[in-house]
Design a protein around this motif. Structure first.
Motif, short mmCIF file in Angstrom:
data_model
loop_
_atom_site.label_atom_id
_atom_site.label_comp_id
_atom_site.label_asym_id
_atom_site.label_seq_id
_atom_site.Cartn_x
_atom_site.Cartn_y
_atom_site.Cartn_z
N MET A 272 0.82 -1.21 0.00
CA MET A 272 0.00 0.00 0.00
C MET A 272 0.86 1.26 0.00
SD MET A 272 -3.06 -0.76 2.72
CE MET A 272 -4.30 -2.05 2.49
N LEU A 273 2.01 1.17 0.66
CA LEU A 273 2.86 2.36 0.82
C LEU A 273 3.98 2.43 -0.21
CD1 LEU A 273 3.18 2.18 4.71
CD2 LEU A 273 1.64 3.63 3.39
N ARG A 274 3.96 1.51 -1.18
CA ARG A 274 5.05 1.43 -2.15
C ARG A 274 5.20 2.72 -2.95
NH1 ARG A 274 4.57 -3.74 -5.56
NH2 ARG A 274 5.01 -4.58 -3.50
N HIS A 275 4.08 3.36 -3.28
CA HIS A 275 4.12 4.58 -4.06
C HIS A 275 3.84 5.81 -3.20
CE1 HIS A 275 4.35 2.35 -7.86
NE2 HIS A 275 3.39 1.57 -7.40
N GLY A 276 4.13 5.70 -1.91
CA GLY A 276 3.82 6.79 -1.00
C GLY A 276 2.42 6.61 -0.44
N THR A 277 1.85 7.70 0.03
CA THR A 277 0.51 7.63 0.60
C THR A 277 -0.51 7.33 -0.49
OG1 THR A 277 1.12 9.28 2.26
CG2 THR A 277 -1.23 8.87 1.92
N PRO A 278 -1.28 6.24 -0.35
CA PRO A 278 -2.22 5.86 -1.41
C PRO A 278 -3.43 6.78 -1.49
CG PRO A 278 -2.47 4.40 0.47
CD PRO A 278 -1.28 5.27 0.76
N ILE A 279 -3.98 6.89 -2.68
CA ILE A 279 -5.25 7.59 -2.90
C ILE A 279 -6.38 6.63 -2.54
CG2 ILE A 279 -6.73 8.67 -4.63
CD1 ILE A 279 -4.16 9.26 -6.23
N VAL A 280 -7.39 7.11 -1.84
CA VAL A 280 -8.52 6.27 -1.44
C VAL A 280 -9.75 6.70 -2.23
CG1 VAL A 280 -9.95 5.42 0.45
CG2 VAL A 280 -7.54 6.00 0.87
N GLU A 281 -10.37 5.74 -2.93
CA GLU A 281 -11.55 6.03 -3.75
C GLU A 281 -12.71 5.14 -3.33
OE1 GLU A 281 -9.25 7.22 -7.93
OE2 GLU A 281 -10.38 5.35 -7.78
N HIS A 282 -13.92 5.54 -3.75
CA HIS A 282 -15.11 4.76 -3.44
C HIS A 282 -16.00 4.61 -4.68
CE1 HIS A 282 -19.34 4.34 -1.67
NE2 HIS A 282 -18.72 3.22 -1.39
N PHE A 283 -16.55 3.41 -4.82
CA PHE A 283 -17.44 3.06 -5.93
C PHE A 283 -18.60 2.28 -5.34
CE2 PHE A 283 -18.18 -0.07 -9.55
CZ PHE A 283 -18.85 0.84 -10.36
N ARG A 284 -19.73 2.22 -6.04
CA ARG A 284 -20.89 1.51 -5.52
C ARG A 284 -21.58 0.71 -6.60
NH1 ARG A 284 -25.58 4.96 -5.30
NH2 ARG A 284 -26.03 3.80 -7.19
N LEU A 285 -21.99 -0.50 -6.24
CA LEU A 285 -22.79 -1.35 -7.12
C LEU A 285 -24.15 -1.63 -6.47
CD1 LEU A 285 -20.25 -4.06 -8.36
CD2 LEU A 285 -21.29 -2.24 -9.72
#
Length: 327
Positions: A272-285
């Protein structure tokens, strides 16, 4: 022995001593970390037929997240919250996909709400997700909402915006949690008194994430609130050092039941931290425009093949399907 040779030997031994110290300290820290990370490990999925259908993609890991609302003494519970956690190490993202709990799908050969699958165990719940959406999920994590309060408190609470129309219903749920679940007599001290951006403790945040009645948007807005609380949790922990993350994990993990081994958990955190602080997104089904209610209003109906295609585009191609795609 010449002075030059003596200093060369001395430097070599000092270097070896420094390396030995680093290795020893690192080993002791790793041992302490291993001993402190205690959690409810579920090894029953090893070798189980989980109905895996999708093809795994390098750098992308999908994990099922289940939130349950089991009361004390209850051994069987539906999953009140269902999410797919996607760790996308190729793009440095964490993707949360909420699945509406009233979705009508095939559960072990019978049409039922998707949240019923968890009453048959995590194995069937994962299998249902894989078979419905052509996924490759082999791991899961489950948290009781009551335990989630402790997790939020462990990270120091969360900051989010509470709107005026959400206050009364949130306070009603706060009363329920304090009295029925946690035995807190001074429940009024937990009430939210004003709207706006503010700090919430565990009881307040979980109560906020649970509301859906009395003009607060039904289940559709509830899944958005649940995802928002999780995103705020990630905001709280991002930027922490490895040591502080380890200490936090030792406090949080006892509230989690998961099929992930300790080595897999640490590898996942590292990724998760490989590219620095990860972007967090949300999707819905299901996606707006692609679903309808059943005639009695009890079920959410949609084409699972279309939903699977939309989910795959989001997870693997990083394309977010829009409601305008509907015919």
């Amino acid at each position: 022995m010449s002075f030059r040779r003596f200093t060369r030997i001395l430097r070599r031994w000092l270097f070896l001593a420094a390396v030995a110290c680093v290795v020893t300290v690192g080993g002791l820290y790793a041992y302490r970390l291993h001993q402190s990370l205690q959690y409810d490990y579920d090894g029953s999925l090893d070798g189980a037929d989980l109905g895996v259908r999708g093809v795994s993609a390098r750098g992308i890991t999908n994990i099922a997240l289940f939130g349950i609302d089991a009361r004390p003494g209850e051994e069987v519970s539906r999953s009140d919250s269902i999410m797919i956690l996607t760790v996308d190490n190729t793009r440095g993202k964490i993707k949360l996909t909420s699945v509406m709990r009233d979705s009508l799908v095939d559960v072990d050969g019978t049409e039922n709400k998707i949240n019923h699958a968890y009453t048959l165990g995590p194995k069937q719940a994962i299998r249902t997700l894989n078979e419905t959406f052509d996924l490759d999920i082999t791991e899961y994590a489950t948290v009781n909402f009551n335990q989630m309060c402790d997790i939020i408190d462990a990270v120091g609470g969360v900051n989010l915006t509470v709107y005026d129309h959400e206050i009364k219903e949130t306070n009603r749920v706060i009363h329920e949690y304090c009295v029925e679940q946690r035995g807190i007599p001074n429940f009024e001290d937990y009430y939210i008194t004003e709207d706006g951006y503010q700090w919430l403790n565990g009881v307040q945040a979980i109560s906020y994430a649970r509301i859906r009645k009395n003009g607060t948007g039904d289940d559709w807005q509830r899944v958005n609130r649940q995802a928002l609380v999780l995103k705020c949790l990630f905001e709280q922990v991002k930027g922490l050092s490895i040591g502080k993350l380890a200490d936090l994990a030792a406090e949080v993990l006892p509230n989690v039941k998961t099929s992930l081994k300790l080595s897999e958990l640490t590898s996942l955190m590292t990724g998760m931290l490989r590219h620095g602080t990860p972007i967090v997104e949300h999707f819905r089904l299901p996606v707006d425009g692609f679903w309808e209610y059943s005639s009695d209003g009890a079920y959410i109906l949609f084409d699972t093949e279309i939903a699977a295609e939309q989910l795959h585009r989001y997870i693997y191609d990083d394309e977010l399907p829009e409601a305008e795609d509907a015919a």
